[in-house]
Design an enzyme around this catalytic site. Structure first.
Site, short mmCIF file in Angstrom:
data_model
loop_
_atom_site.label_atom_id
_atom_site.label_comp_id
_atom_site.label_asym_id
_atom_site.label_seq_id
_atom_site.Cartn_x
_atom_site.Cartn_y
_atom_site.Cartn_z
N ASP A 1 -30.74 -6.60 6.74
CA ASP A 1 -31.85 -5.63 7.14
C ASP A 1 -31.75 -5.51 8.72
O ASP A 1 -31.09 -6.62 9.28
CB ASP A 1 -33.14 -5.99 6.59
N ASP B 1 -34.48 -3.76 10.98
CA ASP B 1 -35.61 -3.84 12.13
C ASP B 1 -36.36 -5.09 11.50
O ASP B 1 -36.43 -5.27 10.33
CB ASP B 1 -36.57 -2.61 11.61
#
Lengths: 267, 267
Positions: free
Chosen positions: A13, A15
């Site tokens: 991932d 952010d």
């Protein structure tokens, strides 16, 4: 984590793991170098549908990291791939979403319908749309009632902003669900489509893959459902206490992504 | 229906019972005359929050029926009464809704906040808003997260229009619920507030009251929960088959409101 010795691929991932907004959380370039040293394939997977893959490639480039196009998967990209599978002959879509989503769908050969006469619309694709209006909800619901497929890019109900949380794709999707009486097919985490796309591009099984993320109810939950290994980092949304009381607990809980790589290196 | 002999008050849904849009379903004037002959009090109760009580009084007047102000209860009116009870000193509200709702709340002495600086906002009131935007959802959710009370006028997910169904208050409310992470207090049918307001104005118990409506999941369900008698008319949304398989079945199922009055007259 005995099976971790067969690990080949890291899903990352972005952010909350690499950066918050434009501020890096760690040395992004060094992180990718370390992943390469350890011999892992890497794919970046984000629920954000408002920016195109190119925008993410540029952002990574700005931190000194060069990835290939296929290594970045946004929920917009995964939605486009899903739609190509469903409608190989392409056609018209109605989009409640921003330019990043529209551009991604156009790039796959779809046309974006903006008109009222939309008998040929194959699907409604809904994501975060900061220009949402009542009329868009109305048009989307009418098309869905008339038989168009209903896709939602990602279920996130809020997005973090400098001014606090703002409505996310989930808030847009839920109004269309209410008005149409139909549930959307959700593409983003924790649903399976983005993970499946990453696995297929990686040529890997879930057992050969670990998902690194900062959010239990999307990153970790979805990966666990797929049968992947999981690593929770504490640089984003979820904290250690939440991670430890999550059932089943993530395989690794660590301060940041570097610490997870060190755990993997020792295996 | 043995207890029906003690019946004193009729609650009447309007859309689907008296008219569809501007077209009367039956002789509205004659219906009210017959209600008067039979000696019943009457109150009109509608989930619609976009028109004021005055607009309904005029509409009834146009059909030759003169009612008093207190005999018409809209979800906007019931929301205003609810807010006066909660905040007797009045103050600022943030409204996601149309002029009928705003006017009704102002009439009770509240101020409508339109500004970004809204520390003093007591409550967010959400209803059908055909000028809904992302910004309104955002502002509403922020205020609710900051502690403002969250009211929804009515739960109807769609409204019928000449072009088919369009998004209703429920679609507006669900986007704000998603963005704020909080459920709204719903004022309209099938929740209790509008029925309770009608009973209090009528000075009646539920056992002395019958609700006439065309929608099982709002009109009838809510009245049954209150312990009222119920009459389903087939001039609107729900059909006989749906009525007969509803559990518990409405006390009376009839073609229209006149037929229900005749059943009551024979008791």
């Amino acid at each position: 984590m005995e099976k971790v010795i067969s690990l080949k691929t890291i899903l990352l991932d972005m952010d909350g793991v690499l950066w918050r907004g434009s501020d890096p959380i760690l040395n992004v370039r060094e992180l990718f170098n370390r992943i390469r040293e350890l011999g892992f394939q890497v794919f970046c997977v984000t629920n954000n549908s408002t920016s195109s893959v190119d925008v993410y490639l540029e952002k990574l480039n700005g931190f000194g990291v060069r990835l290939k196009n296929f290594q970045v998967i946004t929920s917009a990209e995964a939605a486009a791939v899903y739609l190509v599978e469903q409608f190989p002959l392409k056609g018209f879509l109605f989009v409640v979403g921003e330019e990043g989503l529209k551009g991604t769908l156009k790039k796959q050969g779809f046309y974006i319908s903006e008109t009222a006469d939309m008998e040929d619309v194959l699907a409604v694709v809904a994501g975060l749309d900061r220009a949402l209006t009542y009329q868009k909800i109305n048009q989307a619901a009418k098309l869905i009632s008339r038989g168009a497929l209903f896709l939602g890019t990602n279920p996130d109900k809020t997005i973090p902003t400098p001014d606090g949380n703002a409505p996310g794709a989930g808030a847009v999707i839920s109004s269309i669900e209410a008005a149409s009486g139909q549930k959307a097919i959700i593409i983003g985490k924790p649903e399976r489509h983005m993970y499946a796309l990453a696995l297929s591009r990686a040529g890997c099984t879930p057992e050969e893959t670990i998902m690194l993320g900062d959010r239990l109810e999307t990153d970790i939950l979805g990966a666990q459902r797929m049968g992947m290994h999981t690593g929770l980092v504490l640089t984003g949304i979820s904290n250690r206490q939440a991670g430890e009381s999550w059932d089943p607990e993530p395989d690794i809980i660590a301060e940041d992504a570097f610490e997870i790589l060190e755990v993997l290196a020792r295996k």
